[in-house]
Design an enzyme around this catalytic site. Structure first.
Site, PDB file in Angstrom:
ATOM      1  N   ASP A 104      35.505  14.273  15.454  1.00  0.00           N
ATOM      2  CA  ASP A 104      35.680  14.684  14.229  1.00  0.00           C
ATOM      3  C   ASP A 104      35.773  16.465  14.253  1.00  0.00           C
ATOM      4  OD1 ASP A 104      36.319  14.641  11.455  1.00  0.00           O
ATOM      5  OD2 ASP A 104      34.480  15.595  10.895  1.00  0.00           O
TER       6      ASP A 104
ATOM      7  N   HIS B 268      28.869  12.164   0.081  1.00  0.00           N
ATOM      8  CA  HIS B 268      29.824  13.030   0.666  1.00  0.00           C
ATOM      9  C   HIS B 268      31.032  13.164  -0.505  1.00  0.00           C
ATOM     10  CE1 HIS B 268      31.078  14.777   4.289  1.00  0.00           C
ATOM     11  NE2 HIS B 268      32.533  14.691   3.693  1.00  0.00           N
TER      12      HIS B 268
ATOM     13  N   ARG C  15      43.055  20.110  11.762  1.00  0.00           N
ATOM     14  CA  ARG C  15      43.766  19.558  10.606  1.00  0.00           C
ATOM     15  C   ARG C  15      44.219  20.784   9.426  1.00  0.00           C
ATOM     16  NH1 ARG C  15      40.236  15.282   8.413  1.00  0.00           N
ATOM     17  NH2 ARG C  15      41.492  15.641   6.440  1.00  0.00           N
TER      18      ARG C  15
ATOM     19  N   LYS D 128      31.510  10.269  10.216  1.00  0.00           N
ATOM     20  CA  LYS D 128      30.131  10.911  10.065  1.00  0.00           C
ATOM     21  C   LYS D 128      29.037  10.102   9.665  1.00  0.00           C
ATOM     22  CE  LYS D 128      32.192  14.794   8.463  1.00  0.00           C
ATOM     23  NZ  LYS D 128      33.511  15.104   8.584  1.00  0.00           N
TER      24      LYS D 128
ATOM     25  N   SER E  12      37.624  10.796   9.050  1.00  0.00           N
ATOM     26  CA  SER E  12      36.503  11.854   9.294  1.00  0.00           C
ATOM     27  C   SER E  12      35.323  11.665   8.462  1.00  0.00           C
ATOM     28  CB  SER E  12      37.412  13.076   8.525  1.00  0.00           C
ATOM     29  OG  SER E  12      36.408  14.056   8.426  1.00  0.00           O
TER      30      SER E  12
HETATM   31  N1  URA Z   1      35.308  15.861   4.023  1.00  0.00           N
HETATM   32  C1  URA Z   1      35.414  15.499   5.337  1.00  0.00           C
HETATM   33  O1  URA Z   1      34.164  15.499   6.116  1.00  0.00           O
HETATM   34  N2  URA Z   1      36.268  15.051   6.100  1.00  0.00           N
HETATM   35  C2  URA Z   1      37.469  15.333   5.402  1.00  0.00           C
HETATM   36  O2  URA Z   1      38.694  14.921   5.733  1.00  0.00           O
HETATM   37  C3  URA Z   1      37.714  15.747   3.863  1.00  0.00           C
HETATM   38  C4  URA Z   1      36.577  16.147   3.358  1.00  0.00           C
END
Ligand code: URA
Length: 446
Positions: free
Chosen positions: A162, A83, A169, A188, A184
């Site tokens: 989320d 990620h 946000r 996930k 966040s």
């Molecule tokens: N990627 C995400 O999933 N969340 C964030 O807050 C920033 C980048």
């Protein structure tokens, strides 16, 4: 405590208890909280921060706001993911997920949409006609069984908290907060029940965090919480000043990622893909050194197996076979499938010289306003809008040659936006390029 009490507690700088945090997330998930209250809490967290325990509890509460995926026992040690904290032109996931699947791993990637000026993997994939990012837990298991990878979004049942917080946000200028980013991302990844995770923590002008110190703080927070959730988690801090590759914009980035999977570069994208993939295999204990991991990923990309996996993933996620086949064939006309903006304009270099810098942040901010990203929750994006960089850092150019091709529709760029784009290019008299945009600055291994 009532929601206004919780907001006041955080606003006044006190730490929230586990129960406070669970109450807030429960209210977000059950939609019993007003958006203005959620926004106020986000701003209070942005301003007052959270300690390690609060961040971990927030992450766990968000992860448990929906289903936590579970896998057949024979997949133990095989479920991996990557990620990014958000970049400009960041299409790494589109190449790395199928490359990992081609190496025999399972990649249940839950991604996000564009956030702030940074692009989102889901928006990019939705530029492919028919691509469906909404998949149930049972469908995700099927996708991993048949293909090996999938890229999906949060849903009403998958990390729903989320989904709500992420979009608010953007609207409340609370994107660049270490606890909010940590919760966040790791919520996930926790819901994916991973064996190992690599985080690409961007640092530089076009990243959410501009300086190495705060990016390192973010990386440490992500690595700590990820490992506390039982995922072997590592982070790579990579430079994000210009753009990754040459294309910025949803469908243009899909085209560039397809070209990369056909073995046509660009070099910096492939470098990033192989480094992150290599580190991931190392963290997972699948290889004993980084170069071996990099080689496995590189073979999958260059050898074409990652392309076949991407084609299979597109088809399994709703893209018609003939569309997926056309996109994956050699020398294809991408625009015939992905569409093209009504207008293109090329910007010319103002002088002879060497390209010293391209300001990725300015590019992203202008493109976001032209429709690549959103300024309001739920707003549609224009998938065709974007820009192609026609020069590379360090390249010698002649006055009047084109350096940027802008693809746009309505609204057209204003004179001020064109002026900003023109100023995004820095030329010098000789090659003083100090960095390449994907260069690795540091690694944090578990
Ligand atoms: N990627 C995400 O999933 N969340 C964030 O807050 C920033 C980048």
């Amino acid at each position: 405590m009532s929601i206004p009490d919780l907001i006041r507690k955080k606003r006044d700088g006190q730490a929230l208890s586990d129960e406070d945090i669970r109450t807030f997330i429960q209210a977000v998930t059950s939609k019993t909280i007003q958006d203005c209250q959620t926004g106020s809490m986000l701003m209070a967290v942005w301003q007052k921060g959270m300690n390690d325990a609060e961040t971990e509890t927030l992450t766990r509460a968000m992860m448990s706001s929906g289903e936590v995926l579970s896998w057949p026992t024979e997949w133990a040690g095989l479920v991996l993911d990557k990620h990014s904290t958000g970049g400009v032109g960041d299409k790494v996931s589109l190449v790395l997920a199928p490359a990992l699947a081609a190496c025999g791993y399972k990649v249940p990637m839950i991604s996000g949409r564009g956030l702030g000026h940074t692009g989102g993997t889901l928006d990019k994939l939705e530029s492919i006609p028919g691509f469906n990012v909404n998949q149930s837990a049972a469908q995700i298991v099927d996708l991993l069984t048949s293909v090996g990878c999938c890229i999906v979004g949060q849903t009403e049942t998958l990390v729903p908290a989320d989904r709500v917080l992420y979009s608010l946000r953007d609207a409340t200028s609370t994107v660049d907060s270490i606890p909010l980013i940590t919760a966040s991302i790791i919520s996930k990844k926790g819901a994916e029940s991973l064996s190992a995770l690599v985080l690409d923590v961007k640092v530089g002008r076009s990243a959410l965090f501009k300086d190495l110190e705060s990016a390192k703080e973010l990386a440490q927070s992500l690595v700590n919480v990820g490992n506390r959730l039982g995922i072997h988690t590592g982070a790579v801090l990579t430079c994000m000043d210009a753009t990754i590759g040459r294309c910025v914009g949803n469908s243009l980035e899909v085209m560039e990622a397809l070209e990369a999977r056909k073995g046509h570069g660009p070099h910096d994208l492939l470098e990033l893909v192989t480094t992150l993939g290599g580190v991931l295999l190392l963290i997972n204990g699948s290889v004993s050194d980084l170069s071996e991991g990099r080689k496995q990923i590189s073979n999958a990309v260059i050898g074409g197996t990652a392309l076949s996996k991407f084609q299979a993933m597109m088809e399994a996620q709703g893209v018609a076979n003939n569309v997926a086949g056309t996109l994956c064939s050699a020398h294809t006309d991408y625009y015939s499938v992905l569409g093209k903006c009504k207008y293109q304009v090329e910007l010319a270099t103002p002088a002879d010289g060497v390209v010293l810098d391209v300001d990725g942040l300015t590019l992203a901010e202008v493109l976001q306003k032209l429709g690549v990203g959103r300024s309001k929750v739920g707003q549609p994006v224009n998938h065709c809008v974007g820009a192609e960089l026609l020069v590379s850092l360090g390249q010698r150019v002649q006055r009047g040659s084109s350096w940027l091709r802008l693809h746009y529709e309505d609204p057209p760029p204003s004179p001020d936006q064109i002026n900003r784009l023109e100023n995004a290019l820095t030329l010098g008299s000789h090659d003083e390029t100090r960095h390449t945009h994907s260069s690795v600055k540091e690694m944090l291994l578990p």
